[in-house]
Motif scaffolding. Structure first.
Motif, PDB file in Angstrom:
ATOM      1  N   ASN A 199       6.222   7.749 -14.827  1.00  0.00           N
ATOM      2  CA  ASN A 199       6.748   6.683 -14.231  1.00  0.00           C
ATOM      3  C   ASN A 199       7.520   6.228 -15.222  1.00  0.00           C
ATOM      4  OD1 ASN A 199       6.137   6.416 -11.380  1.00  0.00           O
ATOM      5  ND2 ASN A 199       4.118   6.351 -11.924  1.00  0.00           N
ATOM      6  N   SER A 200       7.250   6.206 -16.535  1.00  0.00           N
ATOM      7  CA  SER A 200       8.148   5.695 -17.513  1.00  0.00           C
ATOM      8  C   SER A 200       9.434   6.432 -17.723  1.00  0.00           C
ATOM      9  CB  SER A 200       7.345   5.597 -18.953  1.00  0.00           C
ATOM     10  OG  SER A 200       6.078   4.817 -18.847  1.00  0.00           O
ATOM     11  N   LEU A 201       9.137   7.508 -17.418  1.00  0.00           N
ATOM     12  CA  LEU A 201      10.405   8.610 -17.690  1.00  0.00           C
ATOM     13  C   LEU A 201      11.403   8.286 -16.534  1.00  0.00           C
ATOM     14  CD1 LEU A 201       9.119  11.970 -18.989  1.00  0.00           C
ATOM     15  CD2 LEU A 201      10.554  10.343 -20.259  1.00  0.00           C
ATOM     16  N   SER A 202      10.864   8.015 -15.416  1.00  0.00           N
ATOM     17  CA  SER A 202      11.489   7.959 -13.909  1.00  0.00           C
ATOM     18  C   SER A 202      12.283   6.387 -14.430  1.00  0.00           C
ATOM     19  CB  SER A 202      10.330   7.630 -12.885  1.00  0.00           C
ATOM     20  OG  SER A 202      11.202   7.333 -11.808  1.00  0.00           O
ATOM     21  N   PHE A 207       0.798  -1.150  -0.024  1.00  0.00           N
ATOM     22  CA  PHE A 207      -0.038  -0.081   0.035  1.00  0.00           C
ATOM     23  C   PHE A 207       1.057   1.094   0.057  1.00  0.00           C
ATOM     24  CE2 PHE A 207      -2.400   3.311   2.197  1.00  0.00           C
ATOM     25  CZ  PHE A 207      -3.397   3.511   1.365  1.00  0.00           C
ATOM     26  N   SER A 208       0.836   1.993  -1.312  1.00  0.00           N
ATOM     27  CA  SER A 208       1.587   3.302  -1.264  1.00  0.00           C
ATOM     28  C   SER A 208       0.976   4.053  -2.403  1.00  0.00           C
ATOM     29  CB  SER A 208       3.074   2.791  -1.406  1.00  0.00           C
ATOM     30  OG  SER A 208       3.399   2.555  -2.702  1.00  0.00           O
ATOM     31  N   ILE A 227       6.530  -4.391  -8.613  1.00  0.00           N
ATOM     32  CA  ILE A 227       5.580  -4.524  -8.070  1.00  0.00           C
ATOM     33  C   ILE A 227       5.004  -3.353  -7.166  1.00  0.00           C
ATOM     34  CG2 ILE A 227       4.004  -6.077  -6.248  1.00  0.00           C
ATOM     35  CD1 ILE A 227       4.540  -7.797  -8.705  1.00  0.00           C
ATOM     36  N   ASP A 228       6.173  -2.918  -6.449  1.00  0.00           N
ATOM     37  CA  ASP A 228       5.845  -1.696  -5.576  1.00  0.00           C
ATOM     38  C   ASP A 228       5.452  -0.443  -6.677  1.00  0.00           C
ATOM     39  OD1 ASP A 228       6.315  -2.910  -3.168  1.00  0.00           O
ATOM     40  OD2 ASP A 228       8.510  -2.157  -3.098  1.00  0.00           O
ATOM     41  N   LYS A 229       6.020  -0.544  -7.700  1.00  0.00           N
ATOM     42  CA  LYS A 229       5.664   0.628  -8.703  1.00  0.00           C
ATOM     43  C   LYS A 229       4.110   0.635  -9.234  1.00  0.00           C
ATOM     44  CE  LYS A 229       8.882   3.839  -9.523  1.00  0.00           C
ATOM     45  NZ  LYS A 229       8.695   5.096  -9.298  1.00  0.00           N
ATOM     46  N   ILE A 230       3.679  -0.776  -9.404  1.00  0.00           N
ATOM     47  CA  ILE A 230       2.622  -1.050  -9.900  1.00  0.00           C
ATOM     48  C   ILE A 230       1.448  -0.419  -9.039  1.00  0.00           C
ATOM     49  CG2 ILE A 230       0.800  -2.679 -10.727  1.00  0.00           C
ATOM     50  CD1 ILE A 230       3.258  -4.073 -12.407  1.00  0.00           C
TER      51      ILE A 230
END
Length: 173
Positions: free
Chosen positions: A121-124, A40-41, A139-142
């Motif tokens: 997020n793609s650029l990151s 959860f974030s 998983i954390d990003k998704i």
């Protein structure tokens, strides 16, 4: 005399509320893993920047966004300037949407916000993985993208409530 001072303080707090909230959210960097919620974030800073850039023509100020991004990089342990770049691009996307929209629509703003955070997020990812050889947990990003997208509606209503409640101070001061 006390009424004038109280009114001026309210105007200053109202006008600087998003900036104060942005710096608190960036410096706080609260982690929900301490509560036992592993997956959860969400990125409150993205929601705040997007909402207030859409709402207020003057926005949050590019210098404030840049400084908040630098603080975020230091606290999160990212290479310097990545978050600043992402915050400024997010502000640019929201400004673009505000300028092309004749009638604001929550659902269209929400979908555009999803597209924006996917691009950011793609650029990151490109910057962090290909340039800086940074390790990323997918998983954390998704999960972060999903909850950020879902919480946009809740916080948008909250910010609308704040704007309506303190709307009488908008043109004062």
């Amino acid at each position: 005399m006390a009424n004038i001072t109280k009114s001026n303080l309210t105007v200053v707090l109202y006008n600087n509320f998003p900036i104060i909230l942005l710096f608190i959210s960036v410096i706080n960097d609260f982690d929900f893993n301490n509560l036992g919620l592993k997956y959860f974030s969400f990125n409150f800073s993205y929601i705040l920047i997007f909402c207030y850039t859409l709402k207020r023509r003057e926005g949050l100020g590019y210098i404030y966004l840049f400084m908040a991004g630098l603080f975020n990089d230091v606290i999160a342990g990212l290479p310097m300037g990545i978050s600043s770049l992402l915050f400024l691009l997010l502000c640019g996307f929201a400004s673009y949407l505000r300028n092309i929209t004749l009638r604001p629509n929550l659902v269209k703003d929400w979908i555009f916000f999803l597209i924006t955070i996917l691009v950011l997020n793609s650029l990151s990812y490109i910057c962090l993985v290909f340039i800086f050889d940074y390790e990323i947990n997918y998983i954390d990003k998704i999960v972060n993208i999903s909850f950020t997208f879902l919480f946009y509606i809740i916080f948008r209503y909250f910010f609308d409530f704040i704007e309506k409640f303190f709307g009488r101070y908008r043109n004062a001061g």
